[in-house]
Design a protein around this motif. Structure first.
Motif, PDB file in Angstrom:
ATOM      1  N   SER A   1      -9.481   1.252  13.642  1.00  0.00           N
ATOM      2  CA  SER A   1     -10.070   0.884  12.355  1.00  0.00           C
ATOM      3  C   SER A   1     -11.465   0.289  12.477  1.00  0.00           C
ATOM      4  O   SER A   1     -12.176   0.170  11.507  1.00  0.00           O
ATOM      5  CB  SER A   1      -9.163  -0.129  11.635  1.00  0.00           C
TER       6      SER A   1
ATOM      7  N   PHE B   1       0.603   3.011  -0.955  1.00  0.00           N
ATOM      8  CA  PHE B   1      -0.487   2.482  -0.144  1.00  0.00           C
ATOM      9  C   PHE B   1      -1.112   3.492   0.805  1.00  0.00           C
ATOM     10  O   PHE B   1      -2.119   3.204   1.429  1.00  0.00           O
ATOM     11  CB  PHE B   1      -0.014   1.248   0.632  1.00  0.00           C
TER      12      PHE B   1
ATOM     13  N   CYS C   1      -4.237   0.612   5.921  1.00  0.00           N
ATOM     14  CA  CYS C   1      -3.095  -0.198   6.338  1.00  0.00           C
ATOM     15  C   CYS C   1      -2.228   0.591   7.300  1.00  0.00           C
ATOM     16  O   CYS C   1      -2.348   1.808   7.430  1.00  0.00           O
ATOM     17  CB  CYS C   1      -2.289  -0.666   5.129  1.00  0.00           C
ATOM     18  N   HIS C   2      -1.379  -0.135   7.959  1.00  0.00           N
ATOM     19  CA  HIS C   2      -0.484   0.420   8.967  1.00  0.00           C
ATOM     20  C   HIS C   2       0.903  -0.149   8.693  1.00  0.00           C
ATOM     21  O   HIS C   2       1.040  -1.343   8.456  1.00  0.00           O
ATOM     22  CB  HIS C   2      -0.983  -0.012  10.350  1.00  0.00           C
TER      23      HIS C   2
ATOM     24  N   PRO D   1      -0.585   4.679   3.907  1.00  0.00           N
ATOM     25  CA  PRO D   1      -0.977   4.074   5.182  1.00  0.00           C
ATOM     26  C   PRO D   1      -1.610   5.081   6.136  1.00  0.00           C
ATOM     27  O   PRO D   1      -1.297   6.269   6.103  1.00  0.00           O
ATOM     28  CB  PRO D   1       0.343   3.539   5.744  1.00  0.00           C
TER      29      PRO D   1
END
Length: 112
Positions: free
Chosen positions: A111, A78, A55-56, A80
Motif C-alpha cells: 500500500s 468495502f 483495506c485488507h 478490500p
C-alpha cells in the motif's frame, strides 16, 4: 468456539480475559462495544466515510460466531484489496498472531 487451536488458549490467557470482562467496568465496556455494532445514522455515515480507502480483511477459516454472510457483506461494502483466510476461529489473533502479522505487513508494504 473462540479459538480453533485450544493449545494457544492457556489457563493464564483465559483468566486474563475473564478478569478483563468481570473487573474494572469490563462488563459495561463489553456491552458498550457490542451495542456499538447497532446500525444507526451515525454508524452509516462512518461507513460511507471509509468506503474507498484501501483495506485488507483477515478472517478465521473456522469462524463460527460471525456468519459467512457477514464476510460477504464486508467484501461487497468495502471492496478490500485482499482477503486472507487464516487457520483460526473467532479470536484469530489468539490462534495465529504470526500469520496475521505477516498478512498485515504484506498489505501495508503493497500500500505504500
Amino acid at each position: 468456539k473462540g479459538v480453533h487451536d485450544s493449545s494457544v488458549f492457556t489457563y493464564d490467557v483465559a483468566t486474563a480475559w475473564h478478569y478483563m470482562l468481570k473487573n474494572n467496568n469490563g462488563q459495561e465496556s463489553f456491552l458498550k462495544i457490542m451495542n456499538g455494532f447497532e446500525t444507526d445514522e451515525e454508524t452509516e455515515e462512518l461507513i460511507r466515510g471509509i468506503k474507498g480507502i484501501p483495506c485488507h480483511v483477515v478472517w478465521g477459516k473456522y469462524e463460527s460466531s460471525l456468519k459467512a454472510e457477514q464476510l460477504e457483506y464486508v467484501k461487497e461494502e468495502f471492496d478490500p484489496v485482499s482477503v486472507d483466510m487464516v487457520p483460526g476461529a473467532h479470536f484469530i489473533q489468539e490462534d495465529n498472531a504470526e500469520v496475521i502479522s505477516s498478512h498485515i505487513i504484506t498489505f501495508l508494504e503493497r500500500s505504500v
